[in-house]
Scaffold this active site. Structure first.
Site, PDB file in Angstrom:
ATOM      1  N   ASP A   1      23.945 -64.292  19.150  1.00 50.55           N
ATOM      2  CA  ASP A   1      24.962 -64.652  20.139  1.00 50.55           C
ATOM      3  C   ASP A   1      25.908 -65.707  19.585  1.00 50.55           C
ATOM      4  O   ASP A   1      25.599 -66.401  18.604  1.00 50.55           O
ATOM      5  CB  ASP A   1      24.282 -65.159  21.418  1.00 50.55           C
ATOM      6  CG  ASP A   1      25.085 -64.840  22.677  1.00 50.55           C
ATOM      7  OD1 ASP A   1      26.299 -64.568  22.562  1.00 50.55           O
ATOM      8  OD2 ASP A   1      24.502 -64.873  23.767  1.00 50.55           O
TER       9      ASP A   1
ATOM     10  N   ASP B   1      29.137 -59.342  28.975  1.00 49.18           N
ATOM     11  CA  ASP B   1      28.136 -59.947  29.852  1.00 49.18           C
ATOM     12  C   ASP B   1      28.234 -59.414  31.278  1.00 49.18           C
ATOM     13  O   ASP B   1      27.353 -59.703  32.101  1.00 49.18           O
ATOM     14  CB  ASP B   1      28.287 -61.467  29.868  1.00 49.18           C
ATOM     15  CG  ASP B   1      27.587 -62.139  28.698  1.00 49.18           C
ATOM     16  OD1 ASP B   1      26.812 -61.460  27.993  1.00 49.18           O
ATOM     17  OD2 ASP B   1      27.819 -63.342  28.480  1.00 49.18           O
TER      18      ASP B   1
END
Length: 730
Positions: free
Chosen positions: A478, A545
């Site tokens: 990430d 997301d």
């Protein structure tokens, strides 16, 4: 690829020479012709290759009256638009500092080579120099698998005094009939929002300054004849394959120098956005641009295939790469939206039990497993397992997951650090910063300076230790914040964004080398770093997301303009969305995840038995057809009523297709939509079967020509309903 022979630069005037060089894939797609000029860089034609082929001689005759345009427009040649190279030389003269010299170079060709002279070649190389300015330029052009082409420049300083490169960009000429631009913008949880505008005189410039690709990245700039659609129209798609700061540009210069009426030009191009003084070349040093990819469709009147044609060329390239995943894409369970930071073995093992029974093939433990990580305010940088949460280590969960027949994956965020961490307290100077001031926090994070060898070495050691100690099959990497003040203490705070991007590549490359059996997912607060530079190194990207299925329909639809479905992480989330709070029926959630790399992000221990049974049916449908979804050609049908979308994939041999009709909102009309199927064989007959779990439709048999010309009538559906159709040759 054959070895190229030296090609002498022809003598004569500056008009395009018939001794042109065609760079194109033998399977057609996009082609580029270089027309050598004795006293200037070669002029260029680029476009979609007609099915009957194209010779440089024919192109030279047709383009003889057009103003020559090179891949590096030069102010010194009379280009009044944005130059391909902007820079200047530092130094001293008799009266003091002399910055600003050699700012308008004019390159002369010195040598060129290409793959073949008797047929289209797959590469060419042009060397040029400005002896007075003390600069050398090498331009490389390649035709890549899938049909696109790519090009890059390398600039070398041959002078004694430093040369500052402000910008260096690859620029392609476009025909004057091109008049409309499509690109993308966005924000976290809303990536790749399309936007269109007409081309006018002047420069249209998109700059990405976030230090990584960014949620608002242009992603791909498409310029075309106004009105181009998914399936029709002449269009040119350009992508900058770089995971740092970028420039995408479209420009129309209305006229050239000299006599009244001199022709202008329309161009498309791009490169890396360089921060002030970031690239300063000492004598003998070089700077290379990223690869700039261009695909073209629609020049042949019988082959107009618009945006889907561009997507097919980029997908074909990615599917040809060594890093492309070779095994079937396993069904993922990511536990983030099920547990967040609440890590507990009993809960996580219960999730594993339900997942395994449903047919899940990979289990991913997300954020919260490492030291001090009970919220997003602390712990980043301390890559040791939190003994307070995992007293027996992660092996307890990893072994349990693998015993249930699933792979085990783990989340990390190597590039960032929390001020509340042992790493930052020990090494406060390890962050990117422009001087002594600390950059503003974003998501409670600062950015580690990976250009420092000791920082990259620390991360390499810690991540390698985890991958060695535990049976980890998969890593979700990430990157949750933008880079502000991207300076390095090793450069007294001078910009280091370029070197930071290279350091990320180098770290990931070395980890892949050391751990070849581990698969990697790129995430950047969702889809904030999706580009060909990163896709050369990972097996999956987290598309967004946003897991609300309705919002995801648009995000996945447009991310697919660059990236094929097998890379696009797409998860079935809870009935009420974590992000929007909206209720989404499982049929829409399943249909949305189906056309990507299918996964789940939902507390399955709280799901009722009926929904678990339906979810198992969606998993089975995905597993049955993922080979087709992940190898077929993406098709997106244009619909007159934008409350319904139709899309799917068609097998390369036209034997099979899997299509989705999605009713996004209340239909504006009661008239059935006609699902007109491109890509099928008109001479074959097909069986069309509804395969939506829980909503079977009667099968019909029809010809490929009827499906393409008439279409399959689908009655308007209730909002948030999806219909999945399997089309198979009989």
């Amino acid at each position: 690829m054959s070895v190229g022979a030296d090609v002498p630069v022809p003598s004569g005037g500056s008009d395009p020479s018939p001794a042109g060089v065609l760079v194109a894939n033998p399977a057609l797609g996009t082609g580029l012709i270089l027309f050598p000029r004795a006293t200037a860089l070669p002029s260029v034609w680029v476009g979609s290759m007609p099915t009957a082929g194209l010779t440089p001689d024919d192109a030279a005759a047709l383009l003889g009256a057009v103003r020559p345009c090179s891949l590096l427009p030069e102010h010194g040649e009379g280009w009044f638009g944005r130059p391909g190279l902007s820079g200047h030389r530092l130094g001293q003269n008799a009266v003091g500092p002399a910055a600003g010299r050699d700012w308008s170079p004019l390159f002369r060709p010195t040598r060129s080579e290409h793959a073949r002279q008797d047929r289209p070649g797959d590469w060419a190389r042009v060397e040029a120099a400005d002896i007075t300015a003390g600069l050398e330029l090498v331009t490389e052009i390649e035709a890549v698998p899938g049909g696109a082409i790519r090009a890059r420049h390398t600039l070398t300083n041959t002078g004694r005094q430093p040369y500052v490169v402000d910008s260096l960009e690859v620029v392609f000429p476009l025909p004057g009939r091109v008049g409309e631009v499509l690109d993308f913008t966005g924000r976290p949880t809303a990536e790749r929002i399309p936007q269109r505008h007409l081309i006018g005189d002047g420069l249209w410039l998109r700059e990405g300054r976030r230090g990584h690709t960014g949620h608002d990245s242009a992603t791909m700039v498409v310029a075309g004849v106004p009105g181009f659609t998914f399936g029709r129209g002449e269009a040119y798609g350009l992508h900058v394959a770089w995971s740092g700061n970028t420039v995408h540009r479209v420009e129309r210069v209305p006229s050239g120098p000299g006599a009244r009426g001199a022709s202008g030009a329309t161009t498309i191009g791009g490169g890396e956005l360089l921060l002030p003084g970031e690239i300063t070349l000492a004598e003998g040093e070089s700077y290379a641009t990223p690869w700039i990819y261009l695909a073209a469709t629609g020049s042949d009147p019988e082959g107009l295939d618009g945006l889907d044609g561009l997507a097919a060329q980029f997908h074909g390239y990615l599917r040809s790469r060594p890093a492309h995943p070779r095994s079937p894409r396993p069904v993922n369970l990511n536990v983030w939206e099920a547990v967040y930071f609440r890590h507990d073995f009993a809960k996580l093992s219960a999730l594993a039990d339900v997942a395994a029974d449903l047919g899940v093939e990979r289990y991913v433990l997300d954020d919260g497993w490492f030291a001090g990580r009970r919220s997003d305010e602390a712990g980043l940088g301390d890559w040791q397992v939190d003994e307070a949460v995992w007293p027996a280590g992660l092996g307890q969960l990893a072994d349990y997951v693998r015993a249930r027949g699933m792979q085990f994956g783990l989340w990390i965020e190597p590039e960032m650090v929390n001020p509340d961490s042992g790493l930052f307290r020990a090494h406060p100077d390890w962050i990117l910063a422009a001087g002594q001031r600390r950059p503003p926090l974003q998501r409670h994070q600062l950015v580690l300076d990976l250009t420092r060898p000791e920082v990259s070495a620390y991360l390499l050691e810690r991540i390698s230790a985890l991958l060695t100690e535990y049976p980890i099959d998969y890593v979700k990497w990430d990157c949750n914040r933008d880079i502000i003040d991207a300076g390095s203490g090793t450069r007294a705070g001078a910009p280091a964004a370029h070197q930071q991007a290279l350091a990320v590549y180098a770290l990931l490359d070395e980890l892949r080398r050391r751990h070849p059996n581990v698969e990697w997912e790129s995430c950047a607060a969702g889809g904030g770093r999706i580009d060909l530079g990163m896709l050369e190194r990972v097996d999956r990207v987290w598309t967004s997301d946003m897991t609300d299925a309705l919002a995801r329909q648009s995000i996945q639809r447009w991310t697919g303009q660059l990236v094929p479905p097998e890379y696009l992480g797409a998860h079935v989330s809870a009935p009420f969305s974590h992000q929007t709070g909206r209720y989404m029926p499982l049929s829409l959630r399943g249909a949305t995840a189906l056309f990507g790399h299918f996964g789940i992000e939902w507390d399955l221990t709280q799901a009722p038995p009926g929904e678990l049974a339906e979810l198992a049916a969606w998993i089975q449908l995905y597993q049955q057809h993922r080979a087709l979804i992940h190898s077929g050609r993406l098709v997106r049908m244009d619909t007159p009523d934008d409350t319904a979308w139709m899309h799917g994939v068609v097998a390369a041999d036209s034997s099979t297709a899997l299509m989705s009709y999605v009713q996004l909102d209340e239909p504006r009309t009661g008239q059935p939509a006609a699902l007109r199927m491109p890509g099928l064989d008109p001479t074959r007959r097909y069986r069309v079967t509804g395969v939506t779990p829980g909503a079977r439709l009667p099968a019909i048999e029809v010809s490929g020509s009827a499906l393409a010309g008439i279409g399959l009538a689908i009655s308007p559906q209730r909002p948030l309903t999806a219909v999945i159709l399997l089309i198979e040759a009989t």
